[in-house]
Design a protein around this motif. Structure first.
Motif, short mmCIF file in Angstrom:
data_model
loop_
_atom_site.label_atom_id
_atom_site.label_comp_id
_atom_site.label_asym_id
_atom_site.label_seq_id
_atom_site.Cartn_x
_atom_site.Cartn_y
_atom_site.Cartn_z
N ALA A 88 32.61 35.76 37.54
CA ALA A 88 32.87 35.90 39.21
C ALA A 88 32.20 34.34 39.56
CB ALA A 88 31.41 36.94 39.13
N SER A 89 31.09 33.98 39.33
CA SER A 89 31.23 32.49 39.58
C SER A 89 31.57 31.32 39.22
CB SER A 89 29.82 32.32 39.18
OG SER A 89 29.21 32.26 37.83
N GLY A 90 32.46 31.95 38.59
CA GLY A 90 33.87 30.66 38.61
C GLY A 90 34.62 30.13 38.89
N PRO A 143 38.99 40.70 48.40
CA PRO A 143 38.47 39.07 47.02
C PRO A 143 37.20 39.19 47.17
CG PRO A 143 39.53 39.23 49.90
CD PRO A 143 39.36 40.75 49.16
N ALA A 144 36.23 40.16 47.32
CA ALA A 144 35.00 39.74 46.91
C ALA A 144 34.72 40.71 45.14
CB ALA A 144 33.55 40.59 47.00
N LEU A 145 36.04 41.26 44.84
CA LEU A 145 35.77 41.22 43.29
C LEU A 145 36.54 40.30 42.64
CD1 LEU A 145 36.73 45.03 43.99
CD2 LEU A 145 34.62 44.34 43.56
N ARG A 146 36.08 39.84 41.59
CA ARG A 146 36.46 38.34 41.16
C ARG A 146 36.80 38.70 39.42
NH1 ARG A 146 36.20 33.98 43.65
NH2 ARG A 146 35.65 32.55 42.30
N CYS A 147 36.41 39.74 39.14
CA CYS A 147 36.31 40.25 37.45
C CYS A 147 36.21 41.97 37.66
CB CYS A 147 35.71 39.65 36.78
SG CYS A 147 35.65 39.97 35.09
N ALA A 148 37.07 42.11 36.78
CA ALA A 148 36.97 43.55 36.08
C ALA A 148 36.38 43.56 34.33
CB ALA A 148 37.93 44.33 36.10
N VAL A 172 30.65 48.48 41.19
CA VAL A 172 30.57 47.23 41.66
C VAL A 172 29.07 47.01 41.82
CG1 VAL A 172 30.82 45.41 43.50
CG2 VAL A 172 32.71 47.37 43.02
N ALA A 173 28.98 45.54 41.49
CA ALA A 173 27.62 44.78 41.31
C ALA A 173 28.16 43.04 40.96
CB ALA A 173 26.83 45.29 40.17
N GLY A 174 27.53 42.28 42.44
CA GLY A 174 27.97 41.09 41.47
C GLY A 174 29.40 40.59 41.69
N GLY A 175 30.50 41.50 42.66
CA GLY A 175 32.17 40.56 42.24
C GLY A 175 32.59 41.47 41.07
N VAL A 176 31.95 41.96 40.57
CA VAL A 176 32.65 42.35 39.49
C VAL A 176 32.45 44.24 39.01
CG1 VAL A 176 32.05 43.29 36.13
CG2 VAL A 176 31.15 40.93 37.12
N LEU A 177 33.87 44.26 39.00
CA LEU A 177 34.26 46.33 39.02
C LEU A 177 33.78 46.52 38.23
CD1 LEU A 177 35.31 48.54 40.84
CD2 LEU A 177 37.32 47.73 40.68
N THR A 178 33.39 47.24 37.56
CA THR A 178 33.07 47.63 36.36
C THR A 178 33.94 49.19 36.18
OG1 THR A 178 30.59 46.99 35.40
CG2 THR A 178 31.92 48.41 34.25
N ALA A 210 29.25 42.17 30.68
CA ALA A 210 28.52 41.92 31.72
C ALA A 210 28.18 40.97 31.79
CB ALA A 210 27.59 42.94 32.18
N GLU A 211 27.69 39.93 31.10
CA GLU A 211 27.42 38.39 30.76
C GLU A 211 28.50 37.74 31.47
OE1 GLU A 211 23.62 39.09 27.93
OE2 GLU A 211 25.06 38.46 27.76
N LEU A 212 29.80 38.14 30.34
CA LEU A 212 31.02 37.39 30.82
C LEU A 212 31.21 37.29 32.14
CD1 LEU A 212 32.34 37.40 27.31
CD2 LEU A 212 31.98 35.56 28.00
#
Length: 262
Positions: free
Chosen positions: A203-205, A52-57, A14-20, A196-198
């Motif tokens: 995550a900020s959208g 809720p903090a996770l916004r994308c995977a 997890v980093a910056g609201g993204v779950l990889t 990761a860029e997308l």
């Protein structure tokens, strides 16, 4: 048993609201039937929806692989009821990705064959790296496509092209996959880096808007009345959201929006 260094068959970061979620069963070529792999993906998707903090995977594969699909050694000796059980389990995986209100990105570096193609296609965005290979390989072994491909593949490439890919098991590189819409982007460096860029952009959208777009597109081609009904059922709630109020204010104030603050 985990496949590499006693690690989980699915690694979560997890980093910056993204779950990889990284498939980590290289000795089984990240086959969905590798012990614990489907379960690990499902657990990750449940976490995506619950937090809720996770916004994308992002779903990707380790060691130059994405997912080889099914394990032929297992499948050729499995009983009919065992195959049905495995397919039922994996059906929940495809449903979870397709029905999640949050976006899921596939970062494909290496082969995405058979059910691995299905795993990529059911994701909302597919990024293909230079080593990516895509193949609806089922007929090469006398099988028929599964993995939700009768839904996801025509949705991406159209019915005629899906028919060709299913019947002839044509193998596509990243560029060819992007040309027909099977992949959304082909990149010259790393699919993981671009994904990761997308994912950071997502995550900020505006998460609510993304989720409603995903839900609408999941229905496939709509007639006029269906489209109007869908927008009437969904758009008023999006306009009555903190994200919209922030986005409209930012536009009028000539600044960048800060979505997801409510």
């Amino acid at each position: 048993m985990p496949d590499a260094s006693n690690e989980s068959p699915v690694l979560a970061e997890v980093a910056g609201g993204v779950l990889t979620l990284t498939l980590n069963a290289p000795r089984k070529r990240n086959a969905l039937s590798a012990p614990g792999l489907s379960e690990g993906l499902l657990a990750g998707l449940e976490r995506l929806e619950a937090e809720p903090a996770l916004r994308c995977a992002v779903i990707t594969g380790g060691e130059g692989l994405f997912c080889s699909g099914g394990d032929l050694d297992v499948l050729r000796s499995a009983r009919r009821e065992d195959v049905a059980r495995m397919m039922h389990r994996n059906a929940w995986l495809y449903r979870r990705i397709a029905h999640s209100p949050k976006l899921v990105i596939a970062a494909v570096d290496g082969p995405a064959f058979g059910a691995g193609l299905g795993l990529a296609c059911v994701c909302d965005v597919v990024v293909a790296g230079p080593q990516a290979r895509f193949c609806c390989a089922f007929t090469r072994t006398g099988a028929m496509p599964d993995a939700a491909l009768f839904w996801s593949l025509p949705a991406r490439v159209g019915l005629a092209k899906a028919r060709q890919l299913m019947l002839w098991a044509t193998e596509l590189d990243a560029g060819a996959a992007a040309d027909i819409g099977l992949a959304d982007e082909a990149v010259a460096t790393s699919a993981g880096q671009r994904a990761a860029e997308l994912a950071c952009q997502v995550a900020s959208g505006p998460g609510l808007a993304y989720g409603r777009i995903k839900a609408g597109l999941r229905r496939g081609m709509m007639g006029l009345d269906q489209a109007l009904e869908f927008q009437l059922d969904n758009a008023p709630g999006v306009f009555d959201s903190a994200d919209f109020r922030e986005g409209a204010s930012a536009f009028l104030e000539k600044r960048s929006p800060r979505f997801g603050q409510a």
